[in-house]
Design a protein around this motif. Structure first.
Motif, PDB file in Angstrom:
ATOM      1  N   ILE A   6     -21.446 -15.860  -5.595  1.00 54.19           N
ATOM      2  CA  ILE A   6     -21.795 -15.048  -6.753  1.00 54.19           C
ATOM      3  C   ILE A   6     -21.257 -13.638  -6.534  1.00 54.19           C
ATOM      4  O   ILE A   6     -21.559 -13.007  -5.521  1.00 54.19           O
ATOM      5  CB  ILE A   6     -23.320 -14.982  -6.955  1.00 54.19           C
ATOM      6  CG1 ILE A   6     -23.921 -16.388  -7.003  1.00 54.19           C
ATOM      7  CG2 ILE A   6     -23.662 -14.168  -8.199  1.00 54.19           C
ATOM      8  CD1 ILE A   6     -25.440 -16.408  -6.941  1.00 54.19           C
ATOM      9  N   LEU A   7     -20.476 -13.175  -7.488  1.00 56.12           N
ATOM     10  CA  LEU A   7     -20.021 -11.786  -7.515  1.00 56.12           C
ATOM     11  C   LEU A   7     -20.687 -11.132  -8.714  1.00 56.12           C
ATOM     12  O   LEU A   7     -20.744 -11.731  -9.794  1.00 56.12           O
ATOM     13  CB  LEU A   7     -18.503 -11.715  -7.657  1.00 56.12           C
ATOM     14  CG  LEU A   7     -17.708 -12.418  -6.561  1.00 56.12           C
ATOM     15  CD1 LEU A   7     -16.218 -12.405  -6.908  1.00 56.12           C
ATOM     16  CD2 LEU A   7     -17.947 -11.750  -5.230  1.00 56.12           C
ATOM     17  N   PRO A  57     -22.404  -7.842  -4.364  1.00 53.90           N
ATOM     18  CA  PRO A  57     -22.127  -6.872  -5.417  1.00 53.90           C
ATOM     19  C   PRO A  57     -20.684  -6.385  -5.286  1.00 53.90           C
ATOM     20  O   PRO A  57     -20.184  -6.199  -4.176  1.00 53.90           O
ATOM     21  CB  PRO A  57     -23.119  -5.743  -5.142  1.00 53.90           C
ATOM     22  CG  PRO A  57     -23.408  -5.836  -3.676  1.00 53.90           C
ATOM     23  CD  PRO A  57     -23.266  -7.307  -3.313  1.00 53.90           C
ATOM     24  N   ALA A  58     -20.024  -6.193  -6.400  1.00 53.67           N
ATOM     25  CA  ALA A  58     -18.642  -5.711  -6.400  1.00 53.67           C
ATOM     26  C   ALA A  58     -18.629  -4.216  -6.082  1.00 53.67           C
ATOM     27  O   ALA A  58     -19.323  -3.429  -6.733  1.00 53.67           O
ATOM     28  CB  ALA A  58     -17.997  -5.958  -7.756  1.00 53.67           C
ATOM     29  N   ALA A  59     -17.869  -3.842  -5.075  1.00 56.76           N
ATOM     30  CA  ALA A  59     -17.756  -2.427  -4.726  1.00 56.76           C
ATOM     31  C   ALA A  59     -16.973  -1.660  -5.793  1.00 56.76           C
ATOM     32  O   ALA A  59     -17.250  -0.491  -6.050  1.00 56.76           O
ATOM     33  CB  ALA A  59     -17.080  -2.276  -3.366  1.00 56.76           C
ATOM     34  N   HIS A  60     -16.032  -2.319  -6.408  1.00 52.24           N
ATOM     35  CA  HIS A  60     -15.194  -1.707  -7.443  1.00 52.24           C
ATOM     36  C   HIS A  60     -15.035  -2.706  -8.570  1.00 52.24           C
ATOM     37  O   HIS A  60     -14.833  -3.898  -8.318  1.00 52.24           O
ATOM     38  CB  HIS A  60     -13.814  -1.347  -6.878  1.00 52.24           C
ATOM     39  CG  HIS A  60     -13.895  -0.555  -5.620  1.00 52.24           C
ATOM     40  ND1 HIS A  60     -14.164   0.784  -5.591  1.00 52.24           N
ATOM     41  CD2 HIS A  60     -13.788  -0.943  -4.326  1.00 52.24           C
ATOM     42  CE1 HIS A  60     -14.197   1.207  -4.335  1.00 52.24           C
ATOM     43  NE2 HIS A  60     -13.973   0.169  -3.538  1.00 52.24           N
ATOM     44  N   TYR A  61     -15.087  -2.234  -9.799  1.00 50.58           N
ATOM     45  CA  TYR A  61     -14.935  -3.151 -10.938  1.00 50.58           C
ATOM     46  C   TYR A  61     -14.625  -2.364 -12.207  1.00 50.58           C
ATOM     47  O   TYR A  61     -14.860  -1.156 -12.286  1.00 50.58           O
ATOM     48  CB  TYR A  61     -16.194  -4.005 -11.142  1.00 50.58           C
ATOM     49  CG  TYR A  61     -17.424  -3.203 -11.503  1.00 50.58           C
ATOM     50  CD1 TYR A  61     -17.772  -3.014 -12.841  1.00 50.58           C
ATOM     51  CD2 TYR A  61     -18.222  -2.635 -10.529  1.00 50.58           C
ATOM     52  CE1 TYR A  61     -18.880  -2.272 -13.179  1.00 50.58           C
ATOM     53  CE2 TYR A  61     -19.334  -1.892 -10.864  1.00 50.58           C
ATOM     54  CZ  TYR A  61     -19.664  -1.710 -12.191  1.00 50.58           C
ATOM     55  OH  TYR A  61     -20.762  -0.974 -12.531  1.00 50.58           O
ATOM     56  N   ALA A  62     -14.091  -3.042 -13.167  1.00 53.27           N
ATOM     57  CA  ALA A  62     -13.892  -2.524 -14.519  1.00 53.27           C
ATOM     58  C   ALA A  62     -14.185  -3.674 -15.473  1.00 53.27           C
ATOM     59  O   ALA A  62     -13.789  -4.815 -15.221  1.00 53.27           O
ATOM     60  CB  ALA A  62     -12.465  -2.025 -14.711  1.00 53.27           C
ATOM     61  N   ILE A  63     -14.888  -3.399 -16.548  1.00 52.85           N
ATOM     62  CA  ILE A  63     -15.247  -4.434 -17.509  1.00 52.85           C
ATOM     63  C   ILE A  63     -14.838  -3.971 -18.904  1.00 52.85           C
ATOM     64  O   ILE A  63     -15.204  -2.877 -19.335  1.00 52.85           O
ATOM     65  CB  ILE A  63     -16.756  -4.735 -17.480  1.00 52.85           C
ATOM     66  CG1 ILE A  63     -17.181  -5.199 -16.079  1.00 52.85           C
ATOM     67  CG2 ILE A  63     -17.119  -5.775 -18.532  1.00 52.85           C
ATOM     68  CD1 ILE A  63     -18.675  -5.341 -15.908  1.00 52.85           C
ATOM     69  N   ALA A  64     -14.077  -4.808 -19.565  1.00 48.18           N
ATOM     70  CA  ALA A  64     -13.692  -4.626 -20.973  1.00 48.18           C
ATOM     71  C   ALA A  64     -13.178  -3.216 -21.245  1.00 48.18           C
ATOM     72  O   ALA A  64     -12.241  -2.764 -20.583  1.00 48.18           O
ATOM     73  CB  ALA A  64     -14.856  -5.004 -21.871  1.00 48.18           C
TER      74      ALA A  64
END
Length: 148
Positions: A6-7, A57-64
């Motif tokens: 799970i991320l 948990p994602a250390a770095h992310y971007a959503i939409a």
């Protein structure tokens, strides 16, 4: 194997009162769900000693769009995301894949229902079955569960 990875966006690690969730409880519930699965003959689908549920948990992310549409819709602009991937070795029927997927989805949906009602959130569950090109296993867990 089976391994469920799970991320998720780290905002979900907040206390429940602050819009988070109990990821450890989710992991335990999903492991229980995997252990409960039976095939067409009533045999366990997954070896109990092989069940793994790991969440990161994602250390770095971007959503939409970064929250623009969420703010325009009256929200905070904070988006959450959960990606679940169940990796299986080959050999199970399509019916078993479907039943396991539906059972896991039901657990995930029940767990996240309060957040889905209040947050802009996406959840993806995928089941992959692969032909490993190399597969080494070392375990002192399996003998624990195969004692009769």
């Amino acid at each position: 194997m089976p391994h469920l990875t799970i991320l998720y966006t780290p905002d979900l690690d907040r206390p429940v009162a602050d819009g988070g969730t109990d990821m450890q409880a989710l992991c335990a519930a999903l492991a229980d769900t995997m252990c409960e699965q039976r095939d067409e003959a009533g045999h366990p689908v997954f070896p109990i000693g092989g069940v793994r549920v790991l969440a990161y948990p994602a250390a770095h992310y971007a959503i939409a769009d970064g929250g623009k549409a969420g703010r325009a819709a009256g929200g905070t602009g904070e988006y959450s995301f959960v990606y679940l991937n169940l990796r299986l070795a080959r050999g199970r029927s399509a019916a078993v894949h479907e039943a396991a997927g539906l059972a896991l989805r039901a657990r995930v949906e029940a767990h996240f229902a309060p957040l889905l009602a209040t947050k802009h959130m996406g959840i993806t569950l995928q089941i992959d079955e692969g032909q490993e090109v190399y597969n080494a296993r070392l375990s002192s867990l399996h003998p624990l569960f195969s004692r009769g």
